[in-house]
Every structure is written in structure tokens, then in C-alpha cells.
Motif scaffolding. Structure first.
Motif, PDB file in Angstrom:
ATOM      1  N   THR A  15     -44.981 -18.878-104.706  1.00 59.25           N
ATOM      2  CA  THR A  15     -46.352 -18.720-105.211  1.00 59.25           C
ATOM      3  C   THR A  15     -46.388 -17.792-106.415  1.00 59.25           C
ATOM      4  O   THR A  15     -47.058 -18.070-107.420  1.00 59.25           O
ATOM      5  CB  THR A  15     -47.265 -18.154-104.108  1.00 59.25           C
ATOM      6  OG1 THR A  15     -47.172 -18.983-102.948  1.00 59.25           O
ATOM      7  CG2 THR A  15     -48.705 -18.091-104.578  1.00 59.25           C
ATOM      8  N   PHE A  27     -48.473  -9.213-105.361  1.00 54.20           N
ATOM      9  CA  PHE A  27     -49.082  -9.911-106.492  1.00 54.20           C
ATOM     10  C   PHE A  27     -49.690  -8.970-107.532  1.00 54.20           C
ATOM     11  O   PHE A  27     -49.515  -9.188-108.725  1.00 54.20           O
ATOM     12  CB  PHE A  27     -50.152 -10.889-105.971  1.00 54.20           C
ATOM     13  CG  PHE A  27     -49.556 -12.001-105.174  1.00 54.20           C
ATOM     14  CD1 PHE A  27     -49.162 -13.185-105.781  1.00 54.20           C
ATOM     15  CD2 PHE A  27     -49.334 -11.854-103.813  1.00 54.20           C
ATOM     16  CE1 PHE A  27     -48.586 -14.203-105.047  1.00 54.20           C
ATOM     17  CE2 PHE A  27     -48.748 -12.873-103.068  1.00 54.20           C
ATOM     18  CZ  PHE A  27     -48.371 -14.056-103.689  1.00 54.20           C
ATOM     19  N   GLN A  54     -57.666 -13.229 -98.610  1.00 51.15           N
ATOM     20  CA  GLN A  54     -56.889 -13.514 -99.824  1.00 51.15           C
ATOM     21  C   GLN A  54     -55.403 -13.237 -99.606  1.00 51.15           C
ATOM     22  O   GLN A  54     -54.536 -13.971-100.080  1.00 51.15           O
ATOM     23  CB  GLN A  54     -57.421 -12.666-100.977  1.00 51.15           C
ATOM     24  CG  GLN A  54     -58.833 -13.047-101.410  1.00 51.15           C
ATOM     25  CD  GLN A  54     -59.427 -12.051-102.387  1.00 51.15           C
ATOM     26  OE1 GLN A  54     -58.798 -11.077-102.775  1.00 51.15           O
ATOM     27  NE2 GLN A  54     -60.677 -12.286-102.774  1.00 51.15           N
ATOM     28  N   SER A  92     -52.331 -16.056 -99.885  1.00 52.09           N
ATOM     29  CA  SER A  92     -51.249 -15.903-100.855  1.00 52.09           C
ATOM     30  C   SER A  92     -49.940 -15.449-100.226  1.00 52.09           C
ATOM     31  O   SER A  92     -48.901 -15.478-100.877  1.00 52.09           O
ATOM     32  CB  SER A  92     -51.678 -14.895-101.935  1.00 52.09           C
ATOM     33  OG  SER A  92     -51.967 -13.637-101.352  1.00 52.09           O
ATOM     34  N   ASP A 122     -49.356 -12.294 -98.981  1.00 50.88           N
ATOM     35  CA  ASP A 122     -49.091 -10.934 -99.461  1.00 50.88           C
ATOM     36  C   ASP A 122     -48.860 -10.026 -98.249  1.00 50.88           C
ATOM     37  O   ASP A 122     -49.780  -9.369 -97.747  1.00 50.88           O
ATOM     38  CB  ASP A 122     -50.288 -10.445-100.290  1.00 50.88           C
ATOM     39  CG  ASP A 122     -49.911  -9.280-101.186  1.00 50.88           C
ATOM     40  OD1 ASP A 122     -48.872  -8.653-100.924  1.00 50.88           O
ATOM     41  OD2 ASP A 122     -50.654  -9.003-102.144  1.00 50.88           O
TER      42      ASP A 122
END
Length: 320
Positions: free
Chosen positions: A38, A83, A278, A282, A284
Motif C-alpha cells: 500500500t 504512512f 483509517q 491502511s 497502519d
């Protein structure tokens, strides 16, 4: 005795925290998705993806990564987001105030509504008021949070704005330190939304518990001695009836501190809930682990406070 109790509960809380972090960490590596892919982008070559994975440390054995994570955690370092590269502690410090403000104000409202209506319902059992409050409770339990939020936005923001009285803003969060008045004004609609949904459970819980308590022998004895009814209900009955309510409050507040996703999203408050969604999308991991630790700590602390409150509400309960 209290010190020994608190020490045992603190150690138990640390054990729970360790088990939750271990489970979350292992779940991250068995779940589908690759944060390195990603982060590298769709056009990245396998070599570039592997380089990103190496830079993130994801090419090391899972056990070694977990040991490193625990070592950083002991030092108070939650790591950095894959990220954004920002410190997870800093991200949580930004997202926590909206969530905490929402839960704190909502809890005050839903306790006032839930306990108040529960007492009215129990002291006027099978009356028209009791049935009306039962319908209110069922509506609160049945209605999804986002529907309540959207209805409030339509009637208390859109309609008022159309009438030239935009009293309640629809979204955004204003820090308390910036303006206490604006902080409260921007949170009125989210507080009502959260309280309406949560208060329903507390109404039913208070009603059922108080009805049971009012049937106890010591309540009949108090009435036979001529103790005023108001004192019987509020001093002798309600105090004991609040034990299950406090239990539920500890669970709810602890859980909601980990994120009030729907309410935060409807009103655009930001907060821990939106951050964790989020992060899950993703992949994370550092942010996910940070939120898990925050939520678990909140649950542990809330339940510890609940245990202490038991002793205050019911003298028969002793902390040991």
C-alpha cells in the motif's frame, strides 16, 4: 486493604493489556493486506515493495518485532505511523480530546436521562408515564446512531438555519482551551445523539433494579417505620439500585473511549474512532496498537473505578 486491592487490580490490568496487545499483534500478521505494498503504490516493483518492507522492519520475524514493540512500550514509545511518519503518541494526543469530550458530556447526559426516567418509571410502574418511558427506551435501543444524528442535524441545524437561527453548528471540534463556550456549542448535537442511544439502556436497567430493591424487606421496614417515601426511594432504594448501572457505565465509558466511530463521523469531529478506522483500512499497525492500548487502558481504569464505587454505594460490599 485498599492498597492491596488496587495493586492486585493494577497487575491484573497489565496482564489484560499484554494479552490484548499480543492478540492484536498476531491478528495483524494473519489478516489479509500488505502495508508495504500500500505504501509503495500500485506501480511499485517487487524490489521496491521489499525495500519498503525492510525499512518498516516487517521482514523480521514476528516474535522479534513484538519484543521490540514491548521494549518501546515500556519506555513510553508507541512508535511511528507507517504512512505519516508521525509519532503515534502525538497522533493520539491530537485525536483523544474530541473523543474524550464527546464521551464525557454524553455520559453526563445519558446518566441524567437514563436514571431520571428509570426512577420515574419504577415509582409509577404500569402507569401511562411508565409505558411512555418504555416506548422511549425501546426507540433509543432500536434506532441506529447515525439515524439519530442525521435527524438532529436536519431539525436542529438545517431547519433552524433556514429559519435564520443557526444556533447549533453541524460539525468540527473546538478545543476547550480555545473557547469553552464554543467547545460546548459544537458538541451539543453529538452529546444528544450519544445520550439518546445510551440512555435507553440505563432507563431499563434503573427501572428493573429499582423495582427489585423496592420489594426488599428493609424497604418495607423503612416504610413501616414511617420514613418519608422520597427518602425511602432516593436514599435507601436508588443507592443500592445503582450498582448495576455503575457496572454498565464502566463498560460503556471504557469502550467508547476507544472510539465513537459513528457519532464522530456523522458530525465530523475527528477523534480516536475515525483514526483507528483509517489505520485498519491502511494496515497502519503502530496506530492500531496505540489505539488498542488506549482503549484497553480506559476499560481497565473504568472497571477499577467501578469496583471502588461499589463500596461507596453499598456498605455490604467490601474491597478485598
Amino acid at each position: 486493604m485498599l492498597r492491596a486491592f488496587l495493586l492486585r487490580r493494577a497487575l491484573l490490568g497489565l496482564l489484560v493489556l499484554w494479552l490484548v496487545t499480543l492478540g492484536t499483534f498476531l491478528l495483524f500478521f494473519v489478516a489479509p493486506g500488505d502495508p508495504a505494498r500500500t505504501l509503495a503504490g500500485r506501480q511499485a516493483t517487487p524490489e521496491q515493495v521489499e525495500l519498503v518492507r525492510h525499512n518498516l522492519g516487517l521482514d523480521r520475524p514476528v516474535l522479534l518485532q513484538y519484543v521490540d514493540f514491548l521494549g518501546r512500550l515500556v519506555r513510553g514509545d508507541l512508535g511511528k505511523s507507517y504512512f505519516s511518519g508521525e509519532s503515534v503518541g502525538k497522533l493520539l494526543a491530537q485525536d483523544f480530546p474530541p473523543t474524550f469530550s464527546l464521551v464525557l458530556g454524553g455520559a453526563v447526559l445519558w446518566l441524567a436521562l437514563g436514571i431520571g426516567s428509570g426512577v420515574l418509571s419504577a415509582t409509577r410502574a404500569r402507569s401511562l408515564l411508565d409505558r411512555a418511558l418504555t416506548v422511549f427506551a425501546l426507540a433509543g435501543v432500536s434506532m441506529p446512531t447515525f439515524v439519530v444524528g442525521l435527524l438532529l442535524l436536519y431539525f436542529l441545524f438545517f431547519q433552524l438555519s433556514m429559519a435564520g437561527a443557526p444556533i447549533l453548528p453541524p460539525d468540527s471540534y473546538v478545543p476547550f482551551s480555545q473557547s469553552p463556550g464554543e467547545w460546548a456549542r459544537h458538541l451539543v448535537l453529538p452529546w444528544i445523539t450519544l445520550a439518546f442511544v445510551q440512555a435507553a439502556s440505563y432507563t431499563r436497567l434503573t427501572r428493573g433494579s429499582l423495582l427489585d430493591i423496592l420489594g426488599e424487606d428493609y424497604i418495607r421496614t423503612a416504610r413501616a417505620k414511617g420514613v418519608p417515601e422520597r427518602r425511602v426511594i432516593y436514599r435507601h432504594g436508588l443507592r443500592a439500585a445503582l450498582t448495576p448501572v455503575v457496572t454498565q457505565l464502566g463498560v460503556d465509558v471504557g469502550t467508547l473511549i476507544g472510539g465513537v466511530v459513528v457519532t464522530e463521523s456523522v458530525f465530523g469531529l475527528g477523534g480516536v474512532g475515525q483514526a483507528v478506522v483509517q489505520a485498519f483500512v491502511s494496515g497502519d499497525l503502530p496506530v492500531i496498537m496505540g489505539v488498542v492500548i488506549l482503549a484497553t487502558t480506559a476499560v481497565v481504569v473504568a472497571n477499577l473505578l467501578v469496583d471502588i464505587a461499589y463500596g461507596l454505594l453499598d456498605p455490604r460490599i467490601r474491597l478485598a
